[in-house]
Design a protein around this motif. Structure first.
Motif, mmCIF file in Angstrom:
data_model
loop_
_atom_site.group_PDB
_atom_site.id
_atom_site.type_symbol
_atom_site.label_atom_id
_atom_site.label_comp_id
_atom_site.label_asym_id
_atom_site.label_seq_id
_atom_site.Cartn_x
_atom_site.Cartn_y
_atom_site.Cartn_z
ATOM 1 N N ALA A 175 15.517 -73.451 -15.818
ATOM 2 C CA ALA A 175 15.170 -73.046 -17.182
ATOM 3 C C ALA A 175 15.640 -71.625 -17.487
ATOM 4 N N LEU A 176 15.416 -70.717 -16.545
ATOM 5 C CA LEU A 176 15.819 -69.329 -16.743
ATOM 6 C C LEU A 176 17.324 -69.216 -16.947
ATOM 7 N N HIS A 177 18.088 -69.881 -16.093
ATOM 8 C CA HIS A 177 19.542 -69.774 -16.181
ATOM 9 C C HIS A 177 20.099 -70.555 -17.373
ATOM 10 N N LEU A 178 19.437 -71.637 -17.740
ATOM 11 C CA LEU A 178 19.864 -72.363 -18.935
ATOM 12 C C LEU A 178 19.726 -71.486 -20.167
ATOM 13 N N GLY A 179 18.625 -70.766 -20.279
ATOM 14 C CA GLY A 179 18.437 -69.868 -21.412
ATOM 15 C C GLY A 179 19.473 -68.767 -21.444
ATOM 16 N N THR A 180 19.754 -68.181 -20.279
ATOM 17 C CA THR A 180 20.779 -67.136 -20.200
ATOM 18 C C THR A 180 22.146 -67.681 -20.579
ATOM 19 N N LEU A 181 22.459 -68.885 -20.092
ATOM 20 C CA LEU A 181 23.750 -69.509 -20.412
ATOM 21 C C LEU A 181 23.889 -69.729 -21.909
ATOM 22 N N VAL A 182 22.842 -70.211 -22.540
ATOM 23 C CA VAL A 182 22.873 -70.423 -23.992
ATOM 24 C C VAL A 182 23.172 -69.110 -24.709
ATOM 25 N N ALA A 183 22.513 -68.037 -24.291
ATOM 26 C CA ALA A 183 22.711 -66.743 -24.933
ATOM 27 C C ALA A 183 24.156 -66.273 -24.826
ATOM 28 N N VAL A 184 24.734 -66.352 -23.633
ATOM 29 C CA VAL A 184 26.091 -65.859 -23.421
ATOM 30 C C VAL A 184 27.109 -66.719 -24.165
ATOM 31 N N VAL A 185 26.932 -68.032 -24.117
ATOM 32 C CA VAL A 185 27.871 -68.925 -24.805
ATOM 33 C C VAL A 185 27.802 -68.722 -26.311
ATOM 34 N N VAL A 186 26.602 -68.602 -26.851
ATOM 35 C CA VAL A 186 26.463 -68.385 -28.300
ATOM 36 C C VAL A 186 27.112 -67.068 -28.707
ATOM 37 N N TYR A 187 26.847 -66.025 -27.941
ATOM 38 C CA TYR A 187 27.376 -64.707 -28.304
ATOM 39 C C TYR A 187 28.901 -64.674 -28.212
ATOM 40 N N PHE A 188 29.442 -65.291 -27.180
ATOM 41 C CA PHE A 188 30.896 -65.253 -26.958
ATOM 42 C C PHE A 188 31.557 -66.580 -27.334
ATOM 43 N N TRP A 189 30.988 -67.277 -28.298
ATOM 44 C CA TRP A 189 31.484 -68.604 -28.648
ATOM 45 C C TRP A 189 32.969 -68.596 -29.011
ATOM 46 N N ALA A 190 33.380 -67.630 -29.789
ATOM 47 C CA ALA A 190 34.794 -67.566 -30.184
ATOM 48 C C ALA A 190 35.699 -67.389 -28.970
ATOM 49 N N ASP A 191 35.290 -66.535 -28.027
ATOM 50 C CA ASP A 191 36.068 -66.335 -26.806
ATOM 51 C C ASP A 191 36.065 -67.591 -25.941
ATOM 52 N N VAL A 192 34.912 -68.254 -25.857
ATOM 53 C CA VAL A 192 34.817 -69.480 -25.062
ATOM 54 C C VAL A 192 35.788 -70.531 -25.593
ATOM 55 N N VAL A 193 35.773 -70.736 -26.902
ATOM 56 C CA VAL A 193 36.663 -71.723 -27.514
ATOM 57 C C VAL A 193 38.124 -71.340 -27.285
ATOM 58 N N ARG A 194 38.438 -70.057 -27.453
ATOM 59 C CA ARG A 194 39.826 -69.613 -27.302
ATOM 60 C C ARG A 194 40.332 -69.802 -25.880
ATOM 61 N N TYR A 195 39.552 -69.365 -24.898
ATOM 62 C CA TYR A 195 40.031 -69.412 -23.516
ATOM 63 C C TYR A 195 39.979 -70.826 -22.931
ATOM 64 N N VAL A 196 38.988 -71.604 -23.288
ATOM 65 C CA VAL A 196 38.950 -72.993 -22.823
ATOM 66 C C VAL A 196 40.126 -73.770 -23.411
ATOM 67 N N GLY A 197 40.371 -73.576 -24.712
ATOM 68 C CA GLY A 197 41.510 -74.236 -25.336
ATOM 69 C C GLY A 197 42.828 -73.795 -24.720
ATOM 70 N N ALA A 198 42.952 -72.509 -24.442
ATOM 71 C CA ALA A 198 44.179 -71.981 -23.835
ATOM 72 C C ALA A 198 44.384 -72.560 -22.445
ATOM 73 N N TRP A 199 43.304 -72.710 -21.681
ATOM 74 C CA TRP A 199 43.420 -73.256 -20.323
ATOM 75 C C TRP A 199 43.905 -74.698 -20.358
ATOM 76 N N PHE A 200 43.329 -75.509 -21.250
ATOM 77 C CA PHE A 200 43.747 -76.913 -21.338
ATOM 78 C C PHE A 200 45.181 -77.041 -21.851
ATOM 79 N N ARG A 201 45.577 -76.183 -22.768
ATOM 80 C CA ARG A 201 46.981 -76.214 -23.233
ATOM 81 C C ARG A 201 47.920 -75.869 -22.090
ATOM 82 N N SER A 202 47.530 -74.887 -21.287
ATOM 83 C CA SER A 202 48.355 -74.493 -20.153
ATOM 84 C C SER A 202 48.463 -75.620 -19.129
#
Length: 307
Positions: free
Chosen positions: A78-105
């Motif tokens: 539960a603790l780590h799930l909450g932390t993960l949600v916070a980081v993903v929400v805050y860096f959502w644009a970066d997450v989408v950009r880098y995940v998309g870039a990795w799959f394109r590569s």
């Protein structure tokens, strides 16, 4: 963002006050709430969440989680799930950009852009810590994590952070390079020892490679996402999906996830805003003060050196 965080925290506090899902004799919702506040703040600041999650029960003389590993493991998810949600929400644009870039590569079988290079740096830097965590976490937990050890690690790695932060700020994340990025990832292995701090050691290593303070913190958070995601999936399946939840764990689980996400969002924003204008000295001083406090508590006989 602050409105969302405040709402989540308010709901978590109301659930705690109402004792929702709580069972007598188990970890109370308020104890869970206190531990979650500790996790939400310390996981994302360079001051060691694992160390603080040991020190708070040690000081408060709470032994429930220590004596009930099944409950402890569920609550950890539960603790780590909450932390993960916070980081993903805050860096959502970066997450989408880098995940998309990795799959394109991967699809092209080539690396042709800066985003793709950074995505591969993050991928490669995640592997050492993931392997070390899978193979050595239980062994480390059984040998490390005593209050006196936490005091030592807080001090030593606090001084290392201070030394690294004296170096010039010369690079952004895109200028780091593969091997330095990989070295930053390898340094996460040290964070398995309570008192070191995952964000603290990755920021320290990043600063040794002359990343500016904002970039060092951002890269630390980006590296945290796959590591915590993997841990949440693995432990969630093992301890939550495949096993029935321990009695009385639903309340702390829900409260823990919501409050950790709320506090995490605020902690990220405050840290990044702070280091754009200041250095990391305040966190070094805090680590040394906590270490000194541990020594005083042990020396006074109020609590033992072991927990």
């Amino acid at each position: 963002m602050y409105g969302i965080a405040a709402l989540l925290l308010l709901v978590a506090a109301i659930l705690s006050f109402a004792d929702v899902g709580e069972k007598a004799g188990r970890l109370s919702d308020w104890q869970a709430f206190a531990l979650v506040i500790t996790q939400g703040v310390t996981e994302l600041l360079p001051i060691s969440s694992s160390g603080h999650l040991i020190l708070v029960p040690w000081l408060a003389d709470w032994h429930y989680l220590e004596a009930h590993p099944d409950f402890n493991k569920t609550f950890d998810v539960a603790l780590h799930l909450g932390t993960l949600v916070a980081v993903v929400v805050y860096f959502w644009a970066d997450v989408v950009r880098y995940v998309g870039a990795w799959f394109r590569s991967v699809a092209r079988r080539s690396v042709s852009s800066l985003d793709e290079r950074i995505a591969w740096w993050i991928f490669a830097a995640t592997i050492p810590a993931a392997i070390a965590g899978a193979l050595g976490e239980d062994s480390i937990e059984s040998h490390l994590g005593q209050p006196w050890q936490i005091a030592v690690f807080l001090s030593v790695f606090g001084v290392l952070l201070w030394l690294a932060d004296r170096l010039p700020q010369q690079k952004r994340i895109g200028e780091l390079g593969f091997w330095p990025a990989f070295a930053v990832g390898i340094s996460q292995i040290l964070a398995l020892m309570p008192g070191v701090s995952r964000s603290g050691i990755t920021i320290t290593t990043g600063r040794f490679f002359r990343l500016d303070r904002d970039s060092a913190a951002r890269f630390a958070f980006l590296l945290l996402i796959p590591i915590v995601f993997g841990a949440v999936v693995y432990k969630g399946i093992k301890h939550v999906v495949l096993e029935s939840l321990p009695a009385g764990s639903i309340g702390p689980f829900v409260v823990g996830t919501m409050a950790a996400a709320a506090i995490g969002l605020v902690a990220i924003d405050l840290l990044l805003g702070y280091v754009r204008r200041h250095d990391y000295t305040v966190f070094v001083v805090y680590r040394l003060l906590v270490a000194a406090g541990i020594v005083i508590v042990i020396a006074s006989g109020w609590r033992g050196a072991h927990f």
